[in-house]
Write a protein that holds these residues in place. Structure first.
Motif, PDB file in Angstrom:
ATOM      1  N   LEU A 162       7.779  -3.278 -10.133  1.00 57.85           N
ATOM      2  CA  LEU A 162       8.523  -2.916  -8.929  1.00 57.85           C
ATOM      3  C   LEU A 162       8.464  -4.111  -7.988  1.00 57.85           C
ATOM      4  CD1 LEU A 162       8.051   0.410  -6.899  1.00 57.85           C
ATOM      5  CD2 LEU A 162       8.713  -1.747  -5.858  1.00 57.85           C
ATOM      6  N   ILE A 163       9.622  -4.635  -7.599  1.00 53.95           N
ATOM      7  CA  ILE A 163       9.680  -5.808  -6.732  1.00 53.95           C
ATOM      8  C   ILE A 163       9.933  -5.395  -5.284  1.00 53.95           C
ATOM      9  CG2 ILE A 163      10.397  -7.414  -8.544  1.00 53.95           C
ATOM     10  CD1 ILE A 163      13.290  -7.106  -7.547  1.00 53.95           C
ATOM     11  N   ALA A 164       9.291  -6.098  -4.357  1.00 55.48           N
ATOM     12  CA  ALA A 164       9.465  -5.789  -2.934  1.00 55.48           C
ATOM     13  C   ALA A 164       9.221  -7.051  -2.117  1.00 55.48           C
ATOM     14  CB  ALA A 164       8.503  -4.679  -2.508  1.00 55.48           C
ATOM     15  N   ALA A 165       9.741  -7.048  -0.886  1.00 51.74           N
ATOM     16  CA  ALA A 165       9.592  -8.201  -0.011  1.00 51.74           C
ATOM     17  C   ALA A 165       9.660  -7.770   1.445  1.00 51.74           C
ATOM     18  CB  ALA A 165      10.683  -9.246  -0.300  1.00 51.74           C
ATOM     19  N   THR A 166       9.100  -8.584   2.317  1.00 52.33           N
ATOM     20  CA  THR A 166       9.154  -8.355   3.757  1.00 52.33           C
ATOM     21  C   THR A 166       9.722  -9.591   4.445  1.00 52.33           C
ATOM     22  OG1 THR A 166       6.884  -9.171   4.047  1.00 52.33           O
ATOM     23  CG2 THR A 166       7.169  -6.794   3.735  1.00 52.33           C
ATOM     24  N   ILE A 174      11.368   3.483  -0.564  1.00 48.00           N
ATOM     25  CA  ILE A 174      10.027   3.474  -1.144  1.00 48.00           C
ATOM     26  C   ILE A 174       9.881   4.609  -2.147  1.00 48.00           C
ATOM     27  CG2 ILE A 174       7.586   3.934  -0.623  1.00 48.00           C
ATOM     28  CD1 ILE A 174       7.986   2.331   1.969  1.00 48.00           C
ATOM     29  N   GLU A 175      10.324   5.807  -1.773  1.00 56.58           N
ATOM     30  CA  GLU A 175      10.179   6.959  -2.652  1.00 56.58           C
ATOM     31  C   GLU A 175      11.031   6.806  -3.915  1.00 56.58           C
ATOM     32  OE1 GLU A 175       8.023   9.387  -2.356  1.00 56.58           O
ATOM     33  OE2 GLU A 175       7.257   8.438  -0.524  1.00 56.58           O
ATOM     34  N   ARG A 176      12.245   6.285  -3.755  1.00 56.40           N
ATOM     35  CA  ARG A 176      13.115   6.123  -4.920  1.00 56.40           C
ATOM     36  C   ARG A 176      12.540   5.088  -5.893  1.00 56.40           C
ATOM     37  NH1 ARG A 176      17.483   5.371  -2.405  1.00 56.40           N
ATOM     38  NH2 ARG A 176      17.658   3.101  -2.482  1.00 56.40           N
ATOM     39  N   ALA A 177      12.109   3.938  -5.382  1.00 60.09           N
ATOM     40  CA  ALA A 177      11.538   2.903  -6.239  1.00 60.09           C
ATOM     41  C   ALA A 177      10.249   3.381  -6.897  1.00 60.09           C
ATOM     42  CB  ALA A 177      11.274   1.634  -5.421  1.00 60.09           C
ATOM     43  N   ALA A 178       9.415   4.088  -6.141  1.00 58.07           N
ATOM     44  CA  ALA A 178       8.159   4.600  -6.696  1.00 58.07           C
ATOM     45  C   ALA A 178       8.433   5.591  -7.817  1.00 58.07           C
ATOM     46  CB  ALA A 178       7.339   5.266  -5.594  1.00 58.07           C
ATOM     47  N   GLY A 179       9.446   6.420  -7.654  1.00 62.73           N
ATOM     48  CA  GLY A 179       9.802   7.368  -8.702  1.00 62.73           C
ATOM     49  C   GLY A 179      10.245   6.674  -9.976  1.00 62.73           C
ATOM     50  N   GLU A 180      10.990   5.594  -9.827  1.00 66.93           N
ATOM     51  CA  GLU A 180      11.451   4.844 -11.002  1.00 66.93           C
ATOM     52  C   GLU A 180      10.279   4.198 -11.736  1.00 66.93           C
ATOM     53  OE1 GLU A 180      15.779   3.764  -8.949  1.00 66.93           O
ATOM     54  OE2 GLU A 180      14.230   2.216  -9.154  1.00 66.93           O
ATOM     55  N   LEU A 181       9.350   3.607 -10.987  1.00 71.98           N
ATOM     56  CA  LEU A 181       8.194   2.991 -11.633  1.00 71.98           C
ATOM     57  C   LEU A 181       7.306   4.047 -12.279  1.00 71.98           C
ATOM     58  CD1 LEU A 181       6.540   0.492 -12.307  1.00 71.98           C
ATOM     59  CD2 LEU A 181       5.398   0.714 -10.089  1.00 71.98           C
ATOM     60  N   ALA A 182       7.091   5.160 -11.590  1.00 66.01           N
ATOM     61  CA  ALA A 182       6.253   6.230 -12.139  1.00 66.01           C
ATOM     62  C   ALA A 182       6.838   6.760 -13.448  1.00 66.01           C
ATOM     63  CB  ALA A 182       6.112   7.354 -11.120  1.00 66.01           C
ATOM     64  N   ALA A 183       8.157   6.871 -13.526  1.00 60.74           N
ATOM     65  CA  ALA A 183       8.794   7.350 -14.750  1.00 60.74           C
ATOM     66  C   ALA A 183       8.540   6.394 -15.906  1.00 60.74           C
ATOM     67  CB  ALA A 183      10.291   7.532 -14.529  1.00 60.74           C
ATOM     68  N   LEU A 184       8.597   5.093 -15.640  1.00 61.13           N
ATOM     69  CA  LEU A 184       8.322   4.118 -16.696  1.00 61.13           C
ATOM     70  C   LEU A 184       6.860   4.155 -17.109  1.00 61.13           C
ATOM     71  CD1 LEU A 184      10.418   1.045 -15.493  1.00 61.13           C
ATOM     72  CD2 LEU A 184      10.879   2.523 -17.448  1.00 61.13           C
ATOM     73  N   ASP A 193       0.827  -1.212   0.000  1.00 59.20           N
ATOM     74  CA  ASP A 193       0.000   0.000   0.000  1.00 59.20           C
ATOM     75  C   ASP A 193       0.861   1.262   0.000  1.00 59.20           C
ATOM     76  OD1 ASP A 193      -2.299  -1.502  -0.043  1.00 59.20           O
ATOM     77  OD2 ASP A 193      -2.707  -1.311   2.107  1.00 59.20           O
ATOM     78  N   ARG A 194       1.952   1.249   0.764  1.00 59.04           N
ATOM     79  CA  ARG A 194       2.823   2.431   0.804  1.00 59.04           C
ATOM     80  C   ARG A 194       3.500   2.655  -0.549  1.00 59.04           C
ATOM     81  NH1 ARG A 194       6.532   2.871   6.114  1.00 59.04           N
ATOM     82  NH2 ARG A 194       7.189   4.690   4.892  1.00 59.04           N
ATOM     83  N   LEU A 195       3.898   1.592  -1.205  1.00 61.63           N
ATOM     84  CA  LEU A 195       4.508   1.722  -2.518  1.00 61.63           C
ATOM     85  C   LEU A 195       3.501   2.255  -3.542  1.00 61.63           C
ATOM     86  CD1 LEU A 195       6.552  -1.597  -2.526  1.00 61.63           C
ATOM     87  CD2 LEU A 195       7.536   0.697  -2.705  1.00 61.63           C
ATOM     88  N   ALA A 196       2.288   1.702  -3.512  1.00 63.02           N
ATOM     89  CA  ALA A 196       1.257   2.138  -4.454  1.00 63.02           C
ATOM     90  C   ALA A 196       0.917   3.614  -4.250  1.00 63.02           C
ATOM     91  CB  ALA A 196       0.007   1.277  -4.306  1.00 63.02           C
ATOM     92  N   ALA A 197       0.810   4.044  -2.997  1.00 62.81           N
ATOM     93  CA  ALA A 197       0.495   5.445  -2.708  1.00 62.81           C
ATOM     94  C   ALA A 197       1.611   6.365  -3.200  1.00 62.81           C
ATOM     95  CB  ALA A 197       0.276   5.631  -1.207  1.00 62.81           C
ATOM     96  N   ALA A 198       2.872   5.926  -3.052  1.00 66.24           N
ATOM     97  CA  ALA A 198       3.995   6.743  -3.491  1.00 66.24           C
ATOM     98  C   ALA A 198       4.024   6.883  -5.009  1.00 66.24           C
ATOM     99  CB  ALA A 198       5.309   6.143  -2.989  1.00 66.24           C
ATOM    100  N   VAL A 199       3.673   5.803  -5.716  1.00 68.81           N
ATOM    101  CA  VAL A 199       3.599   5.880  -7.177  1.00 68.81           C
ATOM    102  C   VAL A 199       2.451   6.789  -7.598  1.00 68.81           C
ATOM    103  CG1 VAL A 199       3.181   4.571  -9.298  1.00 68.81           C
ATOM    104  CG2 VAL A 199       4.653   3.608  -7.520  1.00 68.81           C
ATOM    105  N   ASP A 200       1.317   6.624  -6.943  1.00 72.69           N
ATOM    106  CA  ASP A 200       0.115   7.395  -7.304  1.00 72.69           C
ATOM    107  C   ASP A 200       0.321   8.890  -7.103  1.00 72.69           C
ATOM    108  OD1 ASP A 200      -2.703   7.368  -8.138  1.00 72.69           O
ATOM    109  OD2 ASP A 200      -3.100   8.087  -6.110  1.00 72.69           O
TER     110      ASP A 200
END
Length: 206
Positions: free
Chosen positions: A106-110, A156-166, A21-28
């Motif tokens: 965008l790949i992520a894991a916990t 999170i912000e860096r990865a979201a920025g990369e996905l948003a750019a694509l 959810d945090r990743l999706a919100a950052a991309v959005d």
């Protein structure tokens, strides 16, 4: 713009879903998108049936269509036995083999400990490279001690920025801007090299 989030968390609530959810919100925030979340926990039985009878149930078929029709994906799995979960892998095993070709992911894991952070590089990135997706450079791993830490927020912000750019397309990457790098497909680079004549030993280090 359609962004699909695939979460393989098992608990309710789930740290895996929280990270998703945090990743999706950052991309959005960067590229407004219609966000759809696919909770694999709810599809576990239908995924198993798809392996045994070859036919997905209605909910699984809808999830498969959503992933195939997405402009981009965020995929998040908990770590089990130093790799992605079996449920996570099984879902991508029952997708059409061409469903992710060229799709930004965008790949992520916990996980419970930072020692498993390399799961992004030795498990998830090779999986999605095999599926011919375009995996963003920054993966996000969140151990139990990372929650509330500034380092996690930055990743999170860096990865979201990369996905948003694509998702936004080539113009958003700055490829046409002086001083920026342009990604040239390997085939084009190889063809360009074939057109050049290089004398033996030229350009080699001493």
């Amino acid at each position: 713009m359609k962004l699909v989030v695939v979460s393989a968390g098992l608990g309710v609530p789930s740290s895996t879903r929280l990270l998703a959810d945090r990743l999706a919100a950052a991309v959005d925030r960067r590229t407004p998108a219609g966000i759809q979340v696919v909770e694999l926990r709810d599809l576990a039985v239908q995924i198993a049936h798809a392996f045994t009878n070859g036919f997905p149930g209605g909910a699984l078929a809808a999830a498969q269509d959503a992933v195939a029709g997405a402009d981009g994906l965020i995929v998040v799995t908990p770590v089990f036995s130093a790799s992605y979960s079996g449920l996570f892998k099984s879902f991508f095993d029952v997708l059409d083999k061409d469903a992710l070709v060229g799709k930004p992911v965008l790949i992520a894991a916990t996980g419970g400990t930072a020692r498993h952070s390399l799961v992004l590089e030795h498990a998830l990135r090779p999986l999605f490279a095999h599926l011919r997706a375009v995996v963003v450079p920054t993966g996000v791993y969140a151990a139990s001690e990372d929650w509330g830490e500034q380092g996690l927020a930055g990743r999170i912000e860096r990865a979201a920025g990369e996905l948003a750019a694509l998702l936004a397309g080539p113009s958003a990457t700055g490829a046409d801007t002086p001083g920026r790098f342009e990604v040239v497909p390997f085939e084009e680079q190889l063809a360009a090299l074939g057109e050049k004549t290089v004398e033996p030993g030229a350009g080699l280090p001493l």
